[in-house]
Design an enzyme around this catalytic site. Structure first.
Site, PDB file in Angstrom:
ATOM      1  N   HIS A 197      31.527  36.225  34.924  1.00 29.66           N
ATOM      2  CA  HIS A 197      30.339  36.963  35.368  1.00 29.66           C
ATOM      3  C   HIS A 197      30.196  36.749  36.877  1.00 29.66           C
ATOM      4  O   HIS A 197      30.043  35.628  37.343  1.00 29.66           O
ATOM      5  CB  HIS A 197      29.088  36.485  34.640  1.00 29.66           C
ATOM      6  N   CYS A 198      30.255  37.845  37.622  1.00 23.13           N
ATOM      7  CA  CYS A 198      30.224  37.759  39.078  1.00 23.13           C
ATOM      8  C   CYS A 198      28.857  38.207  39.585  1.00 23.13           C
ATOM      9  O   CYS A 198      28.512  39.398  39.489  1.00 23.13           O
ATOM     10  CB  CYS A 198      31.317  38.632  39.688  1.00 23.13           C
ATOM     11  N   PRO A 199      28.045  37.298  40.112  1.00 28.54           N
ATOM     12  CA  PRO A 199      26.741  37.723  40.648  1.00 28.54           C
ATOM     13  C   PRO A 199      26.863  38.549  41.918  1.00 28.54           C
ATOM     14  O   PRO A 199      25.943  39.297  42.259  1.00 28.54           O
ATOM     15  CB  PRO A 199      26.028  36.391  40.907  1.00 28.54           C
TER      16      PRO A 199
END
Length: 477
Positions: A197-199
């Site tokens: 999960h890439c913010p």
């Protein structure tokens, strides 16, 4: 109301409300309401923690603050470069510099938006019927259909290219996750070929958007190096004629660009190199961090998804076909199908709808319970009284049965009190009530803190009727 009364008496004052037992819309609803309910799309009731825009065309994670920071950094840095550096560079060096920079900027923005606004490969959750069927399969496979203290194991094993891979059960989505899939705790979805999960992009990175994420960080690396290199070129070229300090004073935006690019280029280039290694070996970030295919786990442990060739692995990750979305977020919701009712033993099944459970909890008096008359339970040592008596429901409190032994009518008349003596009458509380008849022998002396009075037959019928009414009100509450 007496049986002989007509239809226009007190019966008109009594109104009864019908309880609806259907969770879905009734057949008598107007077609307009059905059409309005059918126009609802799936993204409006999506169970995951995502945000949708443009009628479900754009899908993002709920935490998008860092994504906006990414947009600001890229646009501000590129805007300063095109506004303050490109005019000088195109005039004194070559006009191709702003053209190449514009193409790279547009490519970076396109891949970023494509990564952030797309479905990463979310797996749909199981329906109640599918979840119940899967639970039955798990119980049958583990031989624990009767249920025990410990739940059955929730793993399956499959063989992929000679390597045994375990499929884990997701308790949120009620499915066995496919190989390389994982559940994202931030988006609350199972993602196929989950990478991380890439913010910075505001979304998960999975099977359907990994190639765009890789092209984004790779092109951003080239753009950062490109801007940083030509900003330094601009400052050095200007300092040759006016001096270094004067060049810095004449172009303060170039100083800001150089500082931002200098601190950003290391992390961006390092991230691009790491994902280049993952693509060449056909791994995901999740698998590399966990060491799923590390030799430390065993000598025969190897990556079953690798083709054994770097070029083939890169082509499969970057040039293969993009699988369609499985959640169909812009599709219309189909009418609800009837679900099996909840069992009567109080155990909640997957097939029971919420409206059915709410109806059962809100209407406790609808269940038929066996009733027993007072004639079927004669008190020990007491003569049967032929007066009519209402029936009592099982499980409700009954009057104390340890009454004095009445053997003659004279003893009964001697104990009947006057009407005015009833005003100060106090009934027994449940704590003060004597034991049931079967617990004490007949005729044994029983002492109480308060005296019990025996009412006459007319008062006993009236009191019994009031008691039954009170018990019905209490059970309805």
């Amino acid at each position: 109301m007496t049986p002989g009364s007509g239809g226009g008496g007190p019966m008109k004052d009594c109104e009864y409300s019908q309880i609806s037992t259907h969770s879905s819309s009734s057949p008598m609803e107007s077609p307009h309401k059905k059409k309005k309910a059918a126009c609802k799309r799936k993204w409006e009731v999506f169970p995951g923690r995502n945000k949708f825009f443009c009628n479900g065309r754009i899908m993002m994670a709920r935490q998008t603050g860092v994504f906006y920071l990414t947009l600001v950094l890229i646009m501000v840095t590129s805007g300063l470069f095109f506004a303050f550096d490109c005019p000088y560079l195109s005039k004194h060096i070559t006009p191709a510099i702003p053209a190449v920079g514009a193409v790279m900027f547009l490519f970076v923005m396109g891949t970023l938006l494509r990564t952030s606004f797309s479905d990463p490969g979310v797996l749909p959750r199981a329906t109640p019927d599918e979840a119940a069927d899967l639970e039955r399969q798990i119980e049958i496979a583990n031989g624990s259909s009767s249920g025990g203290y410990r739940p059955p194991p929730r793993t399956k094993e499959v063989v992929i290219n000679g390597q045994t891979v375990k499929l884990k059960y997701c308790f949120t989505c009620k499915i066995f996750r496919p190989p390389r899939a994982s559940h994202c705790s931030l988006c609350d979805n199972c993602v196929e070929r989950f990478d991380h999960h890439c913010p910075w992009v505001g979304n998960c990175v999975g099977k359907r958007n990994y190639r765009f994420f890789y092209m984004f960080i790779l092109s951003l690396s080239f753009l950062t190096v490109f801007i940083f290199a030509f900003v330094i070129t601009h400052v050095i070229h200007r300092s040759q004629s006016t001096g270094f300090l004067t060049a810095l004073k004449d172009s303060p935006a170039s100083v800001l660009e150089a500082v931002v690019c200098f601190f950003s280029v290391w992390s961006i280039v390092g991230l691009s190199g790491f994902h280049t290694y993952l693509i060449s070996s056909n791994q995901t970030t999740n698998e590399d961090i966990k060491g799923s295919w590390s030799n430390k786990r065993g000598k025969e442990n190897y990556n079953p998804y690798s083709y054994g060739n770097i070029f083939t692995n890169c082509c499969s990750a970057l040039c293969g076909p993009i699988s369609p979305s499985l959640i169909d977020r812009r599709g219309f919701i189909q009418p609800d199908t009837p679900q099996p009712a909840a069992p009567s033993n109080g155990i909640t099944m997957y097939g029971a709808t919420q409206s059915q459970s709410n109806m059962a909890a809100a209407t406790p008096l609808l269940q038929s319970e066996p009733s027993i008359s007072s004639e079927e339970l004669p008190l020990p040592g007491k003569t049967t009284i032929g007066a009519p008596c209402a029936t009592l429901t099982l499980g409700q409190p009954t009057p104390p049965s340890s009454m004095p032994n009445l053997t003659s009518d004279t003893g009964l008349t001697d104990m009947i009190p006057l009407k005015e003596d009833l005003e100060g009458h106090q009934f027994l509380t449940p704590d003060e009530a004597p034991s049931p008849p079967g617990m004490l022998p007949i005729g044994s002396p029983v002492t109480h803190s308060r005296t019990m009075h025996v009412l006459n037959l007319a008062s006993q019928d009236s009191l019994h009727e009031d008691s039954v009414r009170g018990l019905v009100k209490l059970s309805s509450v």
